[in-house]
Design an enzyme around this catalytic site. Structure first.
Site, PDB file in Angstrom:
ATOM      1  N   SER A 215     -11.821  14.339  -5.325  1.00  0.00           N
ATOM      2  CA  SER A 215     -11.946  15.652  -5.100  1.00  0.00           C
ATOM      3  C   SER A 215     -11.060  16.556  -5.371  1.00  0.00           C
ATOM      4  O   SER A 215     -11.104  17.441  -5.711  1.00  0.00           O
ATOM      5  CB  SER A 215     -12.244  16.108  -3.548  1.00  0.00           C
ATOM      6  OG  SER A 215     -10.532  14.757  -3.014  1.00  0.00           O
TER       7      SER A 215
ATOM      8  N   HIS B 279      -7.936   0.562  -4.936  1.00  0.00           N
ATOM      9  CA  HIS B 279      -7.108   2.071  -5.234  1.00  0.00           C
ATOM     10  C   HIS B 279      -7.514   1.774  -6.683  1.00  0.00           C
ATOM     11  O   HIS B 279      -6.675   1.019  -7.031  1.00  0.00           O
ATOM     12  CB  HIS B 279      -6.026   2.337  -4.361  1.00  0.00           C
ATOM     13  CG  HIS B 279      -5.929   4.044  -4.175  1.00  0.00           C
ATOM     14  ND1 HIS B 279      -5.293   4.389  -5.378  1.00  0.00           N
ATOM     15  CD2 HIS B 279      -6.706   4.108  -2.996  1.00  0.00           C
ATOM     16  CE1 HIS B 279      -5.554   5.133  -4.692  1.00  0.00           C
ATOM     17  NE2 HIS B 279      -6.056   5.817  -3.427  1.00  0.00           N
TER      18      HIS B 279
ATOM     19  N   HIS C 108     -15.047   7.555  -3.199  1.00  0.00           N
ATOM     20  CA  HIS C 108     -13.947   8.004  -1.933  1.00  0.00           C
ATOM     21  C   HIS C 108     -14.100   8.507  -0.974  1.00  0.00           C
ATOM     22  O   HIS C 108     -13.976   7.497  -0.013  1.00  0.00           O
ATOM     23  CB  HIS C 108     -14.245   8.886  -3.228  1.00  0.00           C
ATOM     24  CG  HIS C 108     -12.789  10.327  -3.402  1.00  0.00           C
ATOM     25  ND1 HIS C 108     -11.693   9.780  -3.129  1.00  0.00           N
ATOM     26  CD2 HIS C 108     -12.601  11.399  -3.532  1.00  0.00           C
ATOM     27  CE1 HIS C 108     -10.685  10.852  -2.887  1.00  0.00           C
ATOM     28  NE2 HIS C 108     -11.570  12.053  -3.298  1.00  0.00           N
TER      29      HIS C 108
HETATM   30  C1  LIG Z   1      -9.986   8.301  -0.162  1.00  0.00           C
HETATM   31  C2  LIG Z   1     -10.220   7.206  -1.169  1.00  0.00           C
HETATM   32  O1  LIG Z   1     -10.534   7.541  -2.208  1.00  0.00           O
HETATM   33  S1  LIG Z   1      -9.874   6.138  -1.440  1.00  0.00           S
HETATM   34  C3  LIG Z   1     -10.833   4.630  -1.784  1.00  0.00           C
HETATM   35  C4  LIG Z   1     -12.076   4.649  -0.909  1.00  0.00           C
HETATM   36  N1  LIG Z   1     -13.487   3.878  -2.092  1.00  0.00           N
HETATM   37  C5  LIG Z   1     -13.316   2.362  -1.599  1.00  0.00           C
HETATM   38  O2  LIG Z   1     -12.356   1.604   0.107  1.00  0.00           O
HETATM   39  C6  LIG Z   1     -14.368   1.852  -2.025  1.00  0.00           C
HETATM   40  C7  LIG Z   1     -14.218   0.573  -2.603  1.00  0.00           C
HETATM   41  N2  LIG Z   1     -13.146   0.155  -3.247  1.00  0.00           N
HETATM   42  C8  LIG Z   1     -13.294   0.685  -4.766  1.00  0.00           C
HETATM   43  O3  LIG Z   1     -13.850   0.159  -4.817  1.00  0.00           O
HETATM   44  C9  LIG Z   1     -12.371   0.768  -5.549  1.00  0.00           C
HETATM   45  O4  LIG Z   1     -11.305  -0.370  -5.526  1.00  0.00           O
HETATM   46  C10 LIG Z   1     -12.185   1.930  -5.661  1.00  0.00           C
HETATM   47  C11 LIG Z   1     -13.209   2.431  -6.624  1.00  0.00           C
HETATM   48  C12 LIG Z   1     -11.118   2.598  -4.378  1.00  0.00           C
HETATM   49  C13 LIG Z   1     -10.587   1.952  -7.404  1.00  0.00           C
HETATM   50  O5  LIG Z   1     -10.903   1.175  -8.262  1.00  0.00           O
HETATM   51  P1  LIG Z   1     -11.028   1.293  -9.047  1.00  0.00           P
HETATM   52  O6  LIG Z   1      -9.795   1.814  -9.400  1.00  0.00           O
HETATM   53  O7  LIG Z   1     -11.506   0.851 -10.606  1.00  0.00           O
HETATM   54  O8  LIG Z   1     -10.577  -0.456  -8.971  1.00  0.00           O
HETATM   55  P2  LIG Z   1     -10.027  -1.905 -10.155  1.00  0.00           P
HETATM   56  O9  LIG Z   1      -9.809  -1.189 -11.240  1.00  0.00           O
HETATM   57  O10 LIG Z   1      -9.165  -2.692  -9.077  1.00  0.00           O
HETATM   58  O11 LIG Z   1     -11.423  -2.679 -10.216  1.00  0.00           O
HETATM   59  C14 LIG Z   1     -11.668  -3.345 -11.099  1.00  0.00           C
HETATM   60  C15 LIG Z   1     -12.992  -4.062 -10.757  1.00  0.00           C
HETATM   61  O12 LIG Z   1     -12.468  -4.565  -9.047  1.00  0.00           O
HETATM   62  C16 LIG Z   1     -13.610  -4.002  -8.266  1.00  0.00           C
HETATM   63  N3  LIG Z   1     -13.016  -3.983  -6.506  1.00  0.00           N
HETATM   64  C17 LIG Z   1     -11.795  -3.144  -6.438  1.00  0.00           C
HETATM   65  N4  LIG Z   1     -12.131  -2.538  -4.907  1.00  0.00           N
HETATM   66  C18 LIG Z   1     -12.706  -4.016  -5.129  1.00  0.00           C
HETATM   67  C19 LIG Z   1     -12.922  -3.862  -3.531  1.00  0.00           C
HETATM   68  N5  LIG Z   1     -12.964  -3.044  -2.299  1.00  0.00           N
HETATM   69  N6  LIG Z   1     -14.302  -5.060  -2.872  1.00  0.00           N
HETATM   70  C20 LIG Z   1     -14.584  -5.258  -4.432  1.00  0.00           C
HETATM   71  N7  LIG Z   1     -13.838  -5.742  -5.474  1.00  0.00           N
HETATM   72  C21 LIG Z   1     -13.760  -3.774  -6.085  1.00  0.00           C
HETATM   73  C22 LIG Z   1     -13.577  -3.044  -8.672  1.00  0.00           C
HETATM   74  O13 LIG Z   1     -15.626  -2.349  -8.523  1.00  0.00           O
HETATM   75  C23 LIG Z   1     -14.061  -3.380 -10.068  1.00  0.00           C
HETATM   76  O14 LIG Z   1     -15.515  -4.691 -10.355  1.00  0.00           O
HETATM   77  P3  LIG Z   1     -16.258  -4.072 -12.306  1.00  0.00           P
HETATM   78  O15 LIG Z   1     -15.299  -4.980 -13.329  1.00  0.00           O
HETATM   79  O16 LIG Z   1     -16.988  -4.964 -11.705  1.00  0.00           O
HETATM   80  O17 LIG Z   1     -16.426  -3.086 -12.763  1.00  0.00           O
HETATM   81  O1  LIG Z   2      -6.342   9.047  -4.653  1.00  0.00           O
HETATM   82  C1  LIG Z   2      -7.302   8.561  -4.998  1.00  0.00           C
HETATM   83  O2  LIG Z   2      -8.123   8.087  -6.041  1.00  0.00           O
HETATM   84  C2  LIG Z   2      -8.248   8.353  -3.550  1.00  0.00           C
HETATM   85  C3  LIG Z   2      -7.206   9.099  -2.403  1.00  0.00           C
HETATM   86  O3  LIG Z   2      -6.960   7.747  -1.767  1.00  0.00           O
HETATM   87  C4  LIG Z   2      -6.829   9.940  -1.900  1.00  0.00           C
HETATM   88  O4  LIG Z   2      -7.881  11.022  -2.797  1.00  0.00           O
HETATM   89  O5  LIG Z   2      -6.919  10.193  -0.942  1.00  0.00           O
END
Ligand SMILES: CC(=O)SCCNC(=O)CCNC(=O)[C@H](O)C(C)(C)COP(=O)(O)OP(=O)(O)OC[C@H]1O[C@@H](n2cnc3c(N)ncnc32)[C@H](O)[C@@H]1OP(=O)(O)O
Ligand SMILES: O=C([O-])CC(=O)C(=O)O
Length: 468
Positions: free
Chosen positions: A274, A350, A304
């Site tokens: 965002s 994350h 996100h």
């Molecule tokens: C405010 C915010 O935006 S905070 C984030 C909110 N999002 C979530 O909570 C959704 C769940 N979490 C996720 O999907 C991820 O951890 C993300 C999108 C936040 C970060 O993604 P990345 O930086 O790519 O994480 P990372 O490098 O650890 O990912 C490696 C692998 O682990 C997986 N992984 C990461 N987190 C999770 C999770 N919570 N559950 C299952 N698998 C996961 C990824 O999908 C990826 O799988 P792939 O290799 O098959 O593509």
């Molecule tokens: O930092 C990030 O990539 C996601 C997050 O936790 C936020 O935007 O608050």
């Protein structure tokens, strides 16, 4: 005040010209505290020098190599942006202008009788790097209340949306439509000089933040059938007004929760979807409304901001399947079934953080104080004890710990805000603070159009073939 600061201030809208004189004079001869815009005008010349100096000293230095995997891997770790409001440390979490969340909780002004920081103060901190006085924060609350009305045609747009249209889509539509009255878009059409961009950007940013409660409240009431929207009360702070618009204004603990919520969700450095989207779109000189509507569309994604909705949906499904007081074994099995189904565990992991998100911790502490016996809160705690080991065992996620979204919905649910499709709208109200603060500085510092270089796979192969 330096002459250049005075001329910058003179570029602001007429109502503010009356107070366009130095802070020192204001504090000694006027009962009015220095406004945010006046303070900003004082800070801009020094910051322009600061950036000039940083570029002169370090402009040609390298951050190290860029590897091809970063191009394919979502640019993780690629140094690419300037963002002043906050910096994220992988181990420690976010600092707003150098201050941790507990420090902000301690230092920022509070409402009378309240113990959580007022988000007005956080906005002041994001913009200036300084802790405002109680009086300055009160003036900001009043200013936002005075700017809070939304145009009738925007109300009509919202009223015509089918309740089946996701609240985030409605939110983004309404924010886009606010561009109709953009001071920046008008000033640009009128031929404003580059040096003066920040003035109308500031006005639009203030209007944007001020109008979000009325938009959010209208969406909530329309979609979930909660009746007519009450008026904004200029004697109340931003969070108290937002709570009232949602129908929870009488609940002091909910208002305190909103103050904390809006403070901690506001900013997370510049690379998140965002924030980066807002900055990118703003770099085309799209006004703050257009830039922020784009940011909201990114926040609406399940990886996100929408994750806060997904967490609640996931928890409810879990309770539906294994009951409310399930054993650790049953919960573990449910978590594994999520992973085996090729889904993510929402609220965990994350892109940058490698420890428990301090925003999660702040919300947990709020829950321990206000709702220690809540069943969903206990489930969130139970999950915290189980998910990290499972994610580690599954072996993929680089960070097995919870992020902000793992906790927020449970707190809102406790107070009766049970409509999870609405949760990301509240995140969006808060994130406007961080994006707006940076948009103002980007225009003040003359940040250029963003335009990184992209490559095709064929080009990558050719480049490195030629180098072999
Ligand atoms: C405010 C915010 O935006 S905070 C984030 C909110 N999002 C979530 O909570 C959704 C769940 N979490 C996720 O999907 C991820 O951890 C993300 C999108 C936040 C970060 O993604 P990345 O930086 O790519 O994480 P990372 O490098 O650890 O990912 C490696 C692998 O682990 C997986 N992984 C990461 N987190 C999770 C999770 N919570 N559950 C299952 N698998 C996961 C990824 O999908 C990826 O799988 P792939 O290799 O098959 O593509
Ligand atoms: O930092 C990030 O990539 C996601 C997050 O936790 C936020 O935007 O608050």
């Amino acid at each position: 005040m330096a002459a250049s600061a005075r001329s910058l201030l003179a570029a602001s809208r007429p109502s503010l010209l009356r107070t366009a004189f130095p802070a020192a004079r204001l504090s000694s001869t006027s009962s009015k505290p220095v406004t945010l815009k006046e303070r900003l005008a004082e800070l801009i010349p020094a910051e322009l020098e600061n950036v000039k100096q940083a570029r002169a000293l370090h402009g040609k230095k390298s951050f190290g190599p860029v590897i091809v995997d970063q191009l394919y891997g979502g640019m993780r770790g690629l140094p690419a942006l300037i963002w002043d409001g906050s910096v994220l440390d992988a181990e420690e979490g976010i600092r707003f202008r150098g201050k941790t969340i507990p420090e902000c909780q301690e230092l920022l002004p509070k409402a009378p009788g309240g113990s959580e920081p007022l988000p007005e103060g956080l906005f002041w901190l994001l913009v200036t790097g300084e802790i405002p006085t109680q009086e300055q924060v009160a003036e900001l609350s009043k200013d936002w209340a005075a700017r809070s009305a939304i145009p009738e045609f925007v109300e009509e747009i919202l009223d015509r949306c089918p309740p089946t249209l996701h609240p985030m889509s409605q939110f983004s539509l309404a924010v886009t439509a606010l561009n109709h009255n953009s001071a920046f878009a008008k000033a640009y059409q009128d031929g404003i000089s580059k040096k003066e961009y920040w003035g109308p950007t500031f006005e639009d940013s203030m209007d944007l933040i001020a109008k979000l409660p009325n938009i959010a409240g209208r969406i909530y009431r329309n979609v979930f059938g909660q009746g007519k929207l009450p008026a904004i009360d200029a004697s109340k702070d931003y969070s108290a007004n937002l709570a009232t618009l949602l129908g929870f204004g009488d609940n002091d603990a909910f208002v305190e929760l909103l103050r904390l919520y809006l403070t901690i969700h506001s900013d997370h450095e510049g690379g998140n979807v965002s924030a980066h989207t807002g900055k990118l779109v703003g770099s085309a000189l799209s006004d703050p409304f257009l830039a922020y509507a784009a940011a909201l569309n990114g926040l609406a994604g399940p990886l996100h901001g929408l994750a806060n909705q997904e967490v609640l949906i996931w928890l409810r499904k879990m309770q539906g399947k294994i009951g409310e007081d399930a054993s650790d074994e049953a919960v573990k099995e449910y978590i594994w079934s999520t992973l085996k189904g090729g889904q993510v565990v929402p609220g965990y992991g994350h892109a940058v953080l490698r420890k428990t998100d301090p925003r999660y911790t702040a919300q947990r502490e709020f829950a321990l104080k206000h709702l220690p016996d809540d069943k969903m809160f206990k489930l969130v705690g139970q999950i915290y004890n189980l998910v990290p080991d499972i994610l580690l065992e599954a072996g993929k996620a680089k960070n097995p710990w919870p992020n902000v979204d793992a906790h927020s919905g449970v707190l809102l649910t406790h107070y009766g805000l049970t409509q999870m499709q609405f949760y990301t709208v509240l995140f969006g109200v808060s994130r406007a603070f961080g994006v707006a603060a940076q948009l103002i500085w980007d225009r003040a510092l003359g940040a250029p159009l963003e335009r990184p270089k992209s490559y095709s796979t064929a080009a990558i192969k050719k480049i490195f073939q030629d180098k072999q």
